[in-house]
Design a protein around this motif. Structure first.
Motif, PDB file in Angstrom:
ATOM      1  N   ARG A  38      97.826 127.916  77.136  1.00 52.58           N
ATOM      2  CA  ARG A  38      98.502 127.262  76.016  1.00 52.58           C
ATOM      3  C   ARG A  38     100.022 127.356  76.167  1.00 52.58           C
ATOM      4  O   ARG A  38     100.747 126.378  75.941  1.00 52.58           O
ATOM      5  CB  ARG A  38      98.070 127.901  74.699  1.00 52.58           C
ATOM      6  CG  ARG A  38      98.655 127.198  73.461  1.00 52.58           C
ATOM      7  CD  ARG A  38      98.260 127.853  72.160  1.00 52.58           C
ATOM      8  NE  ARG A  38      98.898 129.157  71.967  1.00 52.58           N
ATOM      9  CZ  ARG A  38      98.286 130.317  72.117  1.00 52.58           C
ATOM     10  NH1 ARG A  38      97.013 130.375  72.468  1.00 52.58           N
ATOM     11  NH2 ARG A  38      98.936 131.453  71.915  1.00 52.58           N
ATOM     12  N   LEU A  39     100.508 128.531  76.563  1.00 55.60           N
ATOM     13  CA  LEU A  39     101.946 128.684  76.762  1.00 55.60           C
ATOM     14  C   LEU A  39     102.451 127.745  77.855  1.00 55.60           C
ATOM     15  O   LEU A  39     103.513 127.122  77.718  1.00 55.60           O
ATOM     16  CB  LEU A  39     102.277 130.131  77.131  1.00 55.60           C
ATOM     17  CG  LEU A  39     101.984 131.224  76.098  1.00 55.60           C
ATOM     18  CD1 LEU A  39     102.353 132.585  76.670  1.00 55.60           C
ATOM     19  CD2 LEU A  39     102.713 130.988  74.795  1.00 55.60           C
ATOM     20  N   ARG A  40     101.718 127.642  78.947  1.00 55.80           N
ATOM     21  CA  ARG A  40     102.143 126.797  80.069  1.00 55.80           C
ATOM     22  C   ARG A  40     102.202 125.322  79.690  1.00 55.80           C
ATOM     23  O   ARG A  40     102.966 124.549  80.284  1.00 55.80           O
ATOM     24  CB  ARG A  40     101.201 126.977  81.255  1.00 55.80           C
ATOM     25  CG  ARG A  40     101.207 128.365  81.840  1.00 55.80           C
ATOM     26  CD  ARG A  40     100.259 128.481  83.031  1.00 55.80           C
ATOM     27  NE  ARG A  40     100.839 127.925  84.242  1.00 55.80           N
ATOM     28  CZ  ARG A  40     100.205 127.852  85.404  1.00 55.80           C
ATOM     29  NH1 ARG A  40      98.960 128.304  85.505  1.00 55.80           N
ATOM     30  NH2 ARG A  40     100.794 127.354  86.465  1.00 55.80           N
ATOM     31  N   ALA A  41     101.404 124.933  78.704  1.00 56.01           N
ATOM     32  CA  ALA A  41     101.358 123.527  78.276  1.00 56.01           C
ATOM     33  C   ALA A  41     102.420 123.199  77.233  1.00 56.01           C
ATOM     34  O   ALA A  41     102.553 122.045  76.821  1.00 56.01           O
ATOM     35  CB  ALA A  41      99.974 123.210  77.711  1.00 56.01           C
ATOM     36  N   LEU A  89     108.083 128.821  80.061  1.00 54.29           N
ATOM     37  CA  LEU A  89     108.448 129.787  81.095  1.00 54.29           C
ATOM     38  C   LEU A  89     107.634 131.062  80.954  1.00 54.29           C
ATOM     39  O   LEU A  89     107.176 131.629  81.949  1.00 54.29           O
ATOM     40  CB  LEU A  89     109.939 130.093  81.024  1.00 54.29           C
ATOM     41  CG  LEU A  89     110.455 131.147  82.011  1.00 54.29           C
ATOM     42  CD1 LEU A  89     110.160 130.745  83.456  1.00 54.29           C
ATOM     43  CD2 LEU A  89     111.953 131.378  81.807  1.00 54.29           C
ATOM     44  N   ALA A  90     107.429 131.523  79.717  1.00 54.40           N
ATOM     45  CA  ALA A  90     106.604 132.722  79.512  1.00 54.40           C
ATOM     46  C   ALA A  90     105.216 132.513  80.098  1.00 54.40           C
ATOM     47  O   ALA A  90     104.659 133.405  80.757  1.00 54.40           O
ATOM     48  CB  ALA A  90     106.511 133.052  78.023  1.00 54.40           C
ATOM     49  N   GLY A  91     104.627 131.334  79.895  1.00 54.77           N
ATOM     50  CA  GLY A  91     103.310 131.037  80.452  1.00 54.77           C
ATOM     51  C   GLY A  91     103.305 131.030  81.968  1.00 54.77           C
ATOM     52  O   GLY A  91     102.392 131.580  82.604  1.00 54.77           O
ATOM     53  N   GLU A  92     104.339 130.437  82.567  1.00 54.59           N
ATOM     54  CA  GLU A  92     104.412 130.386  84.028  1.00 54.59           C
ATOM     55  C   GLU A  92     104.573 131.782  84.628  1.00 54.59           C
ATOM     56  O   GLU A  92     103.981 132.114  85.649  1.00 54.59           O
ATOM     57  CB  GLU A  92     105.582 129.492  84.468  1.00 54.59           C
ATOM     58  CG  GLU A  92     105.443 128.032  84.084  1.00 54.59           C
ATOM     59  CD  GLU A  92     104.306 127.333  84.796  1.00 54.59           C
ATOM     60  OE1 GLU A  92     103.819 127.856  85.820  1.00 54.59           O
ATOM     61  OE2 GLU A  92     103.883 126.264  84.326  1.00 54.59           O
TER      62      GLU A  92
END
Length: 319
Positions: free
Chosen positions: A204-207, A215-218
């Protein structure tokens, strides 16, 4: 609400970046400065990565300073797990921001003595800058509330079987930290490795369309908790250093014990080990040789994983 004044000393680094993203977005923190030290990558790379993260997060103009290029005694030894650029080789654009024109120790000194309230220091890196500060300006301890450092291990190390990377990289600096004369919390590998963000949340963060959240998701996806398993497990990522910043906001999320701690400085297999004395009573060595003087440190032994994951997600998704 006026946030807790904090300073982060880092070697950005994937999980240092996760810590910075949290610190600039949590309303209970007032990030007054960031200082950089060689560790996960060379110090110039650390400065670049730090400025990039702050820019991506939409942070205010927080002063960032370049610090020590190498440990007090030994050469720098970067950590390849963070990629060539120290940030997972994500191909992030070069920052437009620039560091301040003073060194890290000078910035630390100014930010601490100039704070109207005692400052909490959060080192998430080798402790070279902090040791230089404490030796050069010992008076700063009068305005330090607490030092919460990510480093050390009670049980198993990662740089060696017994030593954690940040302490192993500069053991002498860690030994100086333990004599600071202020309250210290050790957020070591024993809790560091436990706090894992589930794959669905990372996805969800990456999307997200918001740069800091994405960036946090990546970054989390670069820190797989269970490599080699199903794709949803592969995407789950450890918070790492960010857990130490969560512990400043929510100290009840970790279980600590006040224990004697010392750093092994001798050459050989135990160099850089944090020796944590959990014995209920002194042993034969103390009986025959007398008590040794050891620093008492609040050592994190347990962590409420769900509590910290929820806290982190709610904070970094705050646009």
């Amino acid at each position: 609400m006026v946030g807790i004044p904090v300073i982060i000393d880092c070697d950005t680094g994937v999980d240092d970046a996760l810590a910075l993203l949290f610190a600039v977005r949590h309303p209970g923190l007032d990030l007054r400065a960031v200082t950089c030290v060689a560790g996960n990558t060379d110090v110039d790379g650390v400065v670049r990565n730090t400025l990039t993260v702050l820019e991506q997060a939409g942070a205010p103009d927080i002063p960032v300073a370049r610090g020590a290029e190498r440990p007090l005694i030994e050469p720098a030894r970067p950590a390849p797990v963070h990629g060539v650029d120290g940030m997972g080789d994500l191909g992030l654009p070069a920052p437009r921001r620039r560091p301040v024109d003073v060194d890290a120790v000078t910035l630390l000194h100014r930010a601490i003595v100039g704070s109207p309230r005692p400052v909490t220091l959060i080192p998430t890196a080798p402790l070279t800058n902090i040791a230089l500060l404490l030796r050069t300006h010992p008076e700063v301890t009068r305005n330090i509330e607490r030092i919460v450092f990510m480093g050390g291990a009670v049980a198993t190390g990662n740089a060696t079987p017994v030593a954690e990377f940040n302490v192993w990289h500069d053991p002498e600096a860690a030994a100086v930290l333990l004599t600071a004369g202020v309250p210290i919390t050790m957020y070591g590998l024993d809790v560091f490795t436990q706090v894992v963000v589930p794959g669905a949340d990372v996805h969800r963060l990456r999307a997200s369309s918001e740069p800091g959240t994405r960036l946090a998701g990546e970054l989390l996806a670069h820190r797989p908790a269970h490599p080699g398993e199903a794709p949803e497990a592969e995407e789950a990522g450890g918070l790492g250093d960010a857990g130490a910043v969560c512990a400043v906001v929510d100290p009840a999320g970790i279980g600590t014990r006040l224990l004697p701690v010392e750093v092994s400085l001798a050459p050989g297999a135990t160099r850089g080990q944090t020796i944590v004395d959990r014995r209920p009573r002194p042993g034969e060595a103390e009986h025959h040789e007398g008590d040794r003087e050891q620093a008492l440190v609040d050592v994190a032994l347990d962590v409420d994983v769900e509590r910290f994951v929820k806290l982190y997600l709610e904070t970094v998704e705050r646009a």
